[in-house]
Design a protein around this motif. Structure first.
Motif, PDB file in Angstrom:
ATOM      1  N   VAL A  49       3.315   4.022   3.904  1.00  0.00           N
ATOM      2  CA  VAL A  49       4.677   4.349   4.346  1.00  0.00           C
ATOM      3  C   VAL A  49       5.650   3.184   4.198  1.00  0.00           C
ATOM      4  CG1 VAL A  49       4.048   6.242   5.874  1.00  0.00           C
ATOM      5  CG2 VAL A  49       3.998   3.887   6.749  1.00  0.00           C
TER       6      VAL A  49
ATOM      7  N   LEU B 216       6.196   1.598   1.708  1.00  0.00           N
ATOM      8  CA  LEU B 216       6.862   1.719   0.403  1.00  0.00           C
ATOM      9  C   LEU B 216       8.146   2.533   0.491  1.00  0.00           C
ATOM     10  CD1 LEU B 216       3.734   2.365  -1.855  1.00  0.00           C
ATOM     11  CD2 LEU B 216       4.867   0.189  -1.344  1.00  0.00           C
ATOM     12  N   ALA B 217       8.299   3.282   1.596  1.00  0.00           N
ATOM     13  CA  ALA B 217       9.493   4.117   1.735  1.00  0.00           C
ATOM     14  C   ALA B 217      10.636   3.385   2.427  1.00  0.00           C
ATOM     15  CB  ALA B 217       9.148   5.384   2.523  1.00  0.00           C
TER      16      ALA B 217
ATOM     17  N   GLU C  94       4.645  10.283   9.158  1.00  0.00           N
ATOM     18  CA  GLU C  94       3.689   9.241   8.761  1.00  0.00           C
ATOM     19  C   GLU C  94       2.301   9.844   8.579  1.00  0.00           C
ATOM     20  OE1 GLU C  94       3.824   5.479  10.768  1.00  0.00           O
ATOM     21  OE2 GLU C  94       1.976   4.815   9.813  1.00  0.00           O
TER      22      GLU C  94
ATOM     23  N   VAL D 269       2.022  11.601   5.254  1.00  0.00           N
ATOM     24  CA  VAL D 269       1.794  10.675   4.133  1.00  0.00           C
ATOM     25  C   VAL D 269       0.359  10.161   4.165  1.00  0.00           C
ATOM     26  CG1 VAL D 269       2.428   8.456   3.114  1.00  0.00           C
ATOM     27  CG2 VAL D 269       4.214   9.970   4.016  1.00  0.00           C
TER      28      VAL D 269
ATOM     29  N   MET E 100       1.658  11.929  -0.548  1.00  0.00           N
ATOM     30  CA  MET E 100       2.421  10.739  -0.947  1.00  0.00           C
ATOM     31  C   MET E 100       3.815  11.079  -1.456  1.00  0.00           C
ATOM     32  SD  MET E 100       0.026   8.526  -0.456  1.00  0.00           S
ATOM     33  CE  MET E 100       0.543   7.070  -1.349  1.00  0.00           C
TER      34      MET E 100
ATOM     35  N   LEU F 266       7.130   9.904  -0.053  1.00  0.00           N
ATOM     36  CA  LEU F 266       7.679   8.564  -0.303  1.00  0.00           C
ATOM     37  C   LEU F 266       8.773   8.592  -1.362  1.00  0.00           C
ATOM     38  CD1 LEU F 266       4.350   6.505  -0.318  1.00  0.00           C
ATOM     39  CD2 LEU F 266       5.898   6.934   1.590  1.00  0.00           C
TER      40      LEU F 266
ATOM     41  N   PRO G 144       9.423   7.441   6.999  1.00  0.00           N
ATOM     42  CA  PRO G 144       8.316   8.188   7.606  1.00  0.00           C
ATOM     43  C   PRO G 144       7.360   7.269   8.362  1.00  0.00           C
ATOM     44  CG  PRO G 144       7.845   7.829   5.304  1.00  0.00           C
ATOM     45  CD  PRO G 144       9.134   7.081   5.606  1.00  0.00           C
TER      46      PRO G 144
END
Lengths: 163, 163, 163, 163
Positions: free
Chosen positions: A110, A112-113, D101, D104, D109, D112, D119
């Motif tokens: 997460v 990466l978001a 979260e 994900v 994924m 993202l 998230p």
């Protein structure tokens, strides 16, 4: 008790529209200068040149704002934003960017978001007396080598300060 | 003289890869705390409420980063970014945003092309001992009123600090 | 020597699948190195320090990519992006940014709508043998002073190369 | 009284150009005020201070727009955008950000790649009578602790409204 406080506030406003709850103090913090940043960068550059690693070296202040930057000949153009991003991320999250890379590698995708995060090894905070005064970000070699260069720069700080 | 210096550097590197040009010092600077920022905001809010002006009040630190923010009931949503932008611009350019608005009004339209600048009256730097430690940005009333609110907040600083 | 090489290429193409309409040559261009950029920056810094102007100095290469950067103590944070923007604009439009500022001031407001343009005096291309090899962007003083600093850096180039 | 108004509207539409297919009612929604948001934030801050967690606390309204914000001393700068992003995400997707979260982490994924989504656990919607009236986002401690702080703030709502 609460209504008494309210009453006092009511009385106080007769004389002044704003009366502070209580006296408060500002904090004091150490801050990088360009002269110190240049010497940190020189120590980092020395480590890079010694190993023939062509990298970008970026130094930001405690607000994450660019203070000093140099791109060694042959360093990839893509390393410009990466080095700056690593330095800013190290300041913003108060830790080496390797910790963030490990978090992602460990499964916390997460991260990466989150915008404005460069969770890649090679950014290291500059600490002085327990306070983060800035960070060094390096990019262009492997991430381990990038961090080694940044650390070499930061390790020179006591010598630079004459301590 | 120059070649002698070069020679000495050559000799020095035998023993150490990096030797600093000379000892350098860090700077020291005062810094806002949340407690102080809250009281500045309370003084600004008091000025706004007294005049029935529904505004957004934003306080940033010396790096332009948000520290405290409150939107009074009825304040326009569009004022959120404007108040923050004014506070950041006041810190970034080390002056009240009115000075930038006057520059544009005076004919220097090129300022409008610089990204990240909100050259609109209502952002005022917070000074302590000649150092900018942050800024207050206000939006929602007329720009003159916005600035009046920001200034009321900042003028409370000596009382807040008990000085 | 060169014609011999061409002859061999000519012979080779008898056997190859692709034969160009005519032989073509690549261009050769002079290019900044970090060492040269540092000395240009040092000359610019010297001009700034002599006048007690706290500025940001940014040097970009012929692709507009940051090569060297230093923020003198006391320079406004807002000058970071402005100095870089000026340098990039000078390279992108192959002229001093003053020319673009004059264009806007002269009534051509539409330039303000073009993204990625900082049409503010203080960015100057670095020329060598009629070729633009990069640019210096300065911000933090008045725009005239910024340009004076950038020009001082660029004027040092013949001396730098004559060493 | 209400039906009389409707009758008059009905009569009026005989003469008007637009006549709707059927009478319709607007909705009514409960809405946060700054006073309530401040008390939610105070309850959240109390939980954070009790545990010595240095965090950013952001409260947004039902449109996801910032209403109240405070950064406790020592909280990472990077938490500014994360706390706001968590609050906005909780409102936008009508659930605690922990649910996103978990999505994900569970393998989805693709979340993202959706812009404007944070998230990451620590954003919690504020519900009143089954309606989302805003959200609290917290960042700076572990994500579990961030959520604990946000929840402590929201749990104070009945008490706040019972005054």
């Amino acid at each position: 008790m609460k209504s008494l406080a309210r009453l006092l506030v009511g009385v106080a406003t007769v004389f002044s529209f704003y009366s502070p709850a209580h006296a408060a103090d500002l904090a004091t913090k150490p801050a990088l200068t360009l002269a110190v940043a240049k010497q940190i960068a020189a120590a980092a550059e020395s480590e890079a040149v010694k190993n023939k690693w062509n990298v970008v070296i970026a130094i930001v202040d405690d607000g994450g704002h660019l203070l000093y930057f140099q791109r060694l000949d042959g360093a990839p153009m893509g390393s410009i934003d990466v080095a700056l991003g690593k330095a800013q991320t190290a300041v913003k999250f108060q830790r080496p960017t390797k910790a963030l890379e490990d978090t992602v590698t460990g499964g916390r995708m997460v991260l990466l978001a989150v915008p404005g995060v460069t969770p890649v090894q090679g950014g290291v905070p500059i600490l002085h007396g327990g306070t983060i005064i800035g960070a060094v970000g390096v990019s262009g070699a492997t991430s381990q080598q990038d961090e080694q260069i940044a650390t070499a720069g930061i390790n020179a700080l006591p010598t630079i300060l004459g301590k």
